[in-house]
Design a protein around this motif. Structure first.
Motif, PDB file in Angstrom:
ATOM      1  N   ASN A  43       0.834  -1.201   0.000  1.00  0.00           N
ATOM      2  CA  ASN A  43       0.000   0.000   0.000  1.00  0.00           C
ATOM      3  C   ASN A  43       0.875   1.259   0.000  1.00  0.00           C
ATOM      4  OD1 ASN A  43       0.820   0.439   2.710  1.00  0.00           O
ATOM      5  ND2 ASN A  43      -0.850  -0.874   3.428  1.00  0.00           N
ATOM      6  N   LYS A  44       0.235   2.406  -0.215  1.00  0.00           N
ATOM      7  CA  LYS A  44       0.980   3.659  -0.342  1.00  0.00           C
ATOM      8  C   LYS A  44       1.669   4.068   0.952  1.00  0.00           C
ATOM      9  CE  LYS A  44      -2.377   6.131  -2.175  1.00  0.00           C
ATOM     10  NZ  LYS A  44      -3.075   7.289  -2.794  1.00  0.00           N
ATOM     11  N   SER A  45       1.086   3.729   2.097  1.00  0.00           N
ATOM     12  CA  SER A  45       1.716   4.105   3.364  1.00  0.00           C
ATOM     13  C   SER A  45       3.055   3.406   3.544  1.00  0.00           C
ATOM     14  CB  SER A  45       0.782   3.778   4.533  1.00  0.00           C
ATOM     15  OG  SER A  45       0.508   2.390   4.589  1.00  0.00           O
ATOM     16  N   THR A  46       3.165   2.186   3.039  1.00  0.00           N
ATOM     17  CA  THR A  46       4.453   1.470   3.107  1.00  0.00           C
ATOM     18  C   THR A  46       5.494   2.180   2.257  1.00  0.00           C
ATOM     19  OG1 THR A  46       3.340  -0.648   3.470  1.00  0.00           O
ATOM     20  CG2 THR A  46       5.617  -0.722   2.675  1.00  0.00           C
ATOM     21  N   ILE A  47       5.087   2.606   1.079  1.00  0.00           N
ATOM     22  CA  ILE A  47       6.005   3.352   0.204  1.00  0.00           C
ATOM     23  C   ILE A  47       6.449   4.640   0.882  1.00  0.00           C
ATOM     24  CG2 ILE A  47       6.247   4.523  -2.012  1.00  0.00           C
ATOM     25  CD1 ILE A  47       6.147   1.506  -2.265  1.00  0.00           C
ATOM     26  N   TRP A  48       5.508   5.353   1.530  1.00  0.00           N
ATOM     27  CA  TRP A  48       5.843   6.587   2.234  1.00  0.00           C
ATOM     28  C   TRP A  48       6.896   6.335   3.306  1.00  0.00           C
ATOM     29  CZ3 TRP A  48       6.034  11.206   0.918  1.00  0.00           C
ATOM     30  CH2 TRP A  48       5.007  11.902   0.289  1.00  0.00           C
ATOM     31  N   ARG A  49       6.722   5.252   4.067  1.00  0.00           N
ATOM     32  CA  ARG A  49       7.685   4.958   5.145  1.00  0.00           C
ATOM     33  C   ARG A  49       9.070   4.692   4.578  1.00  0.00           C
ATOM     34  NH1 ARG A  49       3.341   1.947   7.234  1.00  0.00           N
ATOM     35  NH2 ARG A  49       4.266   0.007   6.462  1.00  0.00           N
ATOM     36  N   ARG A  50       9.133   3.960   3.471  1.00  0.00           N
ATOM     37  CA  ARG A  50      10.441   3.663   2.874  1.00  0.00           C
ATOM     38  C   ARG A  50      11.088   4.927   2.308  1.00  0.00           C
ATOM     39  NH1 ARG A  50      11.749  -1.805   2.568  1.00  0.00           N
ATOM     40  NH2 ARG A  50      10.296  -2.886   3.961  1.00  0.00           N
ATOM     41  N   ILE A  51      10.279   5.778   1.685  1.00  0.00           N
ATOM     42  CA  ILE A  51      10.821   7.022   1.143  1.00  0.00           C
ATOM     43  C   ILE A  51      11.320   7.922   2.269  1.00  0.00           C
ATOM     44  CG2 ILE A  51      10.192   9.153  -0.067  1.00  0.00           C
ATOM     45  CD1 ILE A  51       8.331   7.467  -1.788  1.00  0.00           C
ATOM     46  N   GLY A  52      10.694   7.830   3.432  1.00  0.00           N
ATOM     47  CA  GLY A  52      11.133   8.610   4.586  1.00  0.00           C
ATOM     48  C   GLY A  52      12.513   8.246   5.067  1.00  0.00           C
ATOM     49  N   CYS A  53      13.074   7.161   4.543  1.00  0.00           N
ATOM     50  CA  CYS A  53      14.439   6.738   4.926  1.00  0.00           C
ATOM     51  C   CYS A  53      15.515   7.444   4.109  1.00  0.00           C
ATOM     52  CB  CYS A  53      14.586   5.225   4.751  1.00  0.00           C
ATOM     53  SG  CYS A  53      13.520   4.241   5.829  1.00  0.00           S
ATOM     54  N   MET A  54      15.122   8.358   3.223  1.00  0.00           N
ATOM     55  CA  MET A  54      16.118   9.054   2.403  1.00  0.00           C
ATOM     56  C   MET A  54      17.078   9.840   3.293  1.00  0.00           C
ATOM     57  SD  MET A  54      14.142  10.482  -1.010  1.00  0.00           S
ATOM     58  CE  MET A  54      12.915  11.433  -0.117  1.00  0.00           C
ATOM     59  N   ARG A  55      18.350   9.575   3.145  1.00  0.00           N
ATOM     60  CA  ARG A  55      19.380  10.298   3.895  1.00  0.00           C
ATOM     61  C   ARG A  55      20.501  10.642   2.933  1.00  0.00           C
ATOM     62  NH1 ARG A  55      15.685  10.115   6.692  1.00  0.00           N
ATOM     63  NH2 ARG A  55      15.496   9.569   8.905  1.00  0.00           N
ATOM     64  N   HIS A  56      20.806  11.926   2.817  1.00  0.00           N
ATOM     65  CA  HIS A  56      21.844  12.325   1.884  1.00  0.00           C
ATOM     66  C   HIS A  56      23.149  12.583   2.621  1.00  0.00           C
ATOM     67  CE1 HIS A  56      21.051  16.265   3.550  1.00  0.00           C
ATOM     68  NE2 HIS A  56      22.107  16.732   2.925  1.00  0.00           N
ATOM     69  N   ILE A  57      24.254  12.446   1.902  1.00  0.00           N
ATOM     70  CA  ILE A  57      25.584  12.743   2.438  1.00  0.00           C
ATOM     71  C   ILE A  57      26.228  13.766   1.506  1.00  0.00           C
ATOM     72  CG2 ILE A  57      27.875  11.858   3.010  1.00  0.00           C
ATOM     73  CD1 ILE A  57      26.590   9.140   3.504  1.00  0.00           C
ATOM     74  N   ARG A  58      26.587  14.917   2.035  1.00  0.00           N
ATOM     75  CA  ARG A  58      27.219  15.950   1.210  1.00  0.00           C
ATOM     76  C   ARG A  58      28.692  15.616   1.039  1.00  0.00           C
ATOM     77  NH1 ARG A  58      26.352  22.295   2.360  1.00  0.00           N
ATOM     78  NH2 ARG A  58      24.230  21.597   1.907  1.00  0.00           N
ATOM     79  N   VAL A  59      29.094  15.362  -0.192  1.00  0.00           N
ATOM     80  CA  VAL A  59      30.477  15.017  -0.508  1.00  0.00           C
ATOM     81  C   VAL A  59      31.171  16.262  -1.058  1.00  0.00           C
ATOM     82  CG1 VAL A  59      31.994  13.552  -1.883  1.00  0.00           C
ATOM     83  CG2 VAL A  59      29.827  12.635  -1.010  1.00  0.00           C
ATOM     84  N   ILE A  60      32.287  16.643  -0.469  1.00  0.00           N
ATOM     85  CA  ILE A  60      33.030  17.817  -0.903  1.00  0.00           C
ATOM     86  C   ILE A  60      33.845  17.470  -2.143  1.00  0.00           C
ATOM     87  CG2 ILE A  60      34.761  19.523  -0.251  1.00  0.00           C
ATOM     88  CD1 ILE A  60      33.938  19.147   2.638  1.00  0.00           C
ATOM     89  N   SER A  61      33.707  18.278  -3.182  1.00  0.00           N
ATOM     90  CA  SER A  61      34.412  18.021  -4.435  1.00  0.00           C
ATOM     91  C   SER A  61      35.919  18.055  -4.236  1.00  0.00           C
ATOM     92  CB  SER A  61      34.013  19.068  -5.479  1.00  0.00           C
ATOM     93  OG  SER A  61      34.778  18.932  -6.664  1.00  0.00           O
ATOM     94  N   ARG A  62      36.604  17.194  -4.958  1.00  0.00           N
ATOM     95  CA  ARG A  62      38.069  17.158  -4.854  1.00  0.00           C
ATOM     96  C   ARG A  62      38.727  18.184  -5.775  1.00  0.00           C
ATOM     97  NH1 ARG A  62      36.849  12.633  -8.022  1.00  0.00           N
ATOM     98  NH2 ARG A  62      37.933  12.499 -10.031  1.00  0.00           N
ATOM     99  N   TYR A  63      37.934  18.786  -6.670  1.00  0.00           N
ATOM    100  CA  TYR A  63      38.464  19.817  -7.571  1.00  0.00           C
ATOM    101  C   TYR A  63      38.363  21.171  -6.866  1.00  0.00           C
ATOM    102  CZ  TYR A  63      37.828  16.085 -10.977  1.00  0.00           C
ATOM    103  OH  TYR A  63      37.865  14.889 -11.646  1.00  0.00           O
ATOM    104  N   LYS A  64      39.492  21.717  -6.468  1.00  0.00           N
ATOM    105  CA  LYS A  64      39.505  22.910  -5.617  1.00  0.00           C
ATOM    106  C   LYS A  64      39.700  24.218  -6.379  1.00  0.00           C
ATOM    107  CE  LYS A  64      39.078  20.413  -1.902  1.00  0.00           C
ATOM    108  NZ  LYS A  64      37.820  20.422  -1.124  1.00  0.00           N
ATOM    109  N   GLU A  65      40.150  24.166  -7.621  1.00  0.00           N
ATOM    110  CA  GLU A  65      40.307  25.367  -8.431  1.00  0.00           C
ATOM    111  C   GLU A  65      39.028  25.530  -9.255  1.00  0.00           C
ATOM    112  OE1 GLU A  65      43.190  27.234  -8.353  1.00  0.00           O
ATOM    113  OE2 GLU A  65      43.999  25.874  -6.832  1.00  0.00           O
ATOM    114  N   VAL A  66      38.208  26.519  -8.938  1.00  0.00           N
ATOM    115  CA  VAL A  66      36.873  26.582  -9.533  1.00  0.00           C
ATOM    116  C   VAL A  66      36.495  27.977 -10.010  1.00  0.00           C
ATOM    117  CG1 VAL A  66      35.987  24.626  -8.195  1.00  0.00           C
ATOM    118  CG2 VAL A  66      35.802  26.950  -7.262  1.00  0.00           C
ATOM    119  N   VAL A  67      35.633  27.995 -11.009  1.00  0.00           N
ATOM    120  CA  VAL A  67      34.811  29.138 -11.376  1.00  0.00           C
ATOM    121  C   VAL A  67      33.388  28.715 -11.037  1.00  0.00           C
ATOM    122  CG1 VAL A  67      33.904  30.535 -13.271  1.00  0.00           C
ATOM    123  CG2 VAL A  67      36.339  29.948 -13.201  1.00  0.00           C
ATOM    124  N   ILE A  68      32.622  29.572 -10.393  1.00  0.00           N
ATOM    125  CA  ILE A  68      31.326  29.138  -9.879  1.00  0.00           C
ATOM    126  C   ILE A  68      30.150  29.933 -10.460  1.00  0.00           C
ATOM    127  CG2 ILE A  68      32.261  28.238  -7.724  1.00  0.00           C
ATOM    128  CD1 ILE A  68      31.389  30.810  -6.341  1.00  0.00           C
TER     129      ILE A  68
END
Length: 282
Positions: A43-68
């Motif tokens: 059912n849709k409530s099960t899908i909602w619970r699984r989607i609620g597990c979204m956890r992001h990790i911010r990864v810092i770019s290794r390219y340090k010389e940038v134009v932004i």
């Protein structure tokens, strides 16, 4: 969990749900809750619970010389996404959810980049008030598309006055010509139309006078005022600074297209989905 009545052995039956597959289908596959519920047989409530597990990790770019590139996009009033993106790589370096676009917000992002070892060789941004002076230590390019939009707001897309028609035509050449040619066209226009822009009208009630062609004058002055930042990419060709924020606008369009499928979700769900999408794609 199931139990065999003959031998007493317990076991797990049925198809197990893979949360990551559900999140991927939801975020990247443009599938609604109802479609996912049908696909996975729950059912849709099960899908909602699984989607609620979204956890992001911010990864810092290794390219340090940038134009932004830096800009902000909105979903209605009071909910915006402020983004700083590597202009040469499809990588969002920093972002923040904001109510309003402010120079202080962008400075926070630039400070975060500096504190994390980035060297900023150039910045592409819009004409937000106070931003150019706040970033005076950097080479700043104003997005030429934003400048054209400013002029268009004053003159409309189909101006009627001959002077406005000519100025709009010159503005449309901004991203398609060189610095000297553009300034020459603008100088020639101002020489011919300056008396017209200087015309004044009197308010019969108050007796005070004001410029008759205020919007035309404002459009022209915006070009003159922003001229020092419209040609940074031309003055420093070795840095390959883009002259517009079109690449970042493409990112905003992609994110909004994904979210449009899931219209009506709460603000927190929207934030979680944007974070997950950025982590997966940018």
């Amino acid at each position: 969990m199931y139990k065999c009545h003959d031998c007493g052995r317990q076991f797990v039956g049925g198809k197990r749900l893979d949360t990551q597959d559900i999140i991927k289908d939801y975020v990247e596959g443009k599938q609604t809750l109802a479609q996912l519920a049908e696909k996975y047989g729950v059912n849709k409530s099960t899908i909602w619970r699984r989607i609620g597990c979204m956890r992001h990790i911010r990864v810092i770019s290794r390219y340090k010389e940038v134009v932004i590139n830096m800009d902000t996009t909105y979903w209605g009033r009071g909910f915006g996404l402020m983004v700083i993106k590597d202009a040469f790589r499809n990588k969002i370096l920093w972002y923040k959810f904001v109510r309003n676009e402010t120079a202080a917000g962008y400075l926070e992002g630039v400070g975060w980049l500096r504190d994390n070892g980035f060297t900023i060789h150039g910045i592409v941004c819009d004409g937000l008030g106070g931003l150019f002076s706040a970033l005076e230590k950097y080479r700043v390019q104003m997005c030429q598309f934003h400048q054209a939009m400013i002029v268009r707001r004053y003159l409309t897309s189909k101006p009627e006055l001959p002077a406005a028609i000519e100025l709009m035509d010159i503005t449309n050449m901004l991203a398609h010509t060189d610095k000297e040619s553009f300034i020459g066209m603008l100088d020639d226009w101002s020489e011919r139309w300056m008396p017209f822009m200087g015309e004044r009208s009197m308010d019969l009630r108050t007796g005070k006078t004001s410029y008759t062609h205020k919007r035309l004058r404002s459009a022209y002055l915006s070009l003159r005022r922003n001229m020092p930042w419209l040609w940074t990419h031309y003055d420093y060709p070795e840095l390959h600074i883009p002259n517009t924020n079109n690449a970042l606008e493409g990112v905003f369009t992609d994110i909004k297209t994904k979210l449009r499928v899931h219209s009506g979700i709460s603000k927190q769900r929207r934030i979680a989905m944007i974070q997950e999408l950025i982590a997966r794609r940018y």
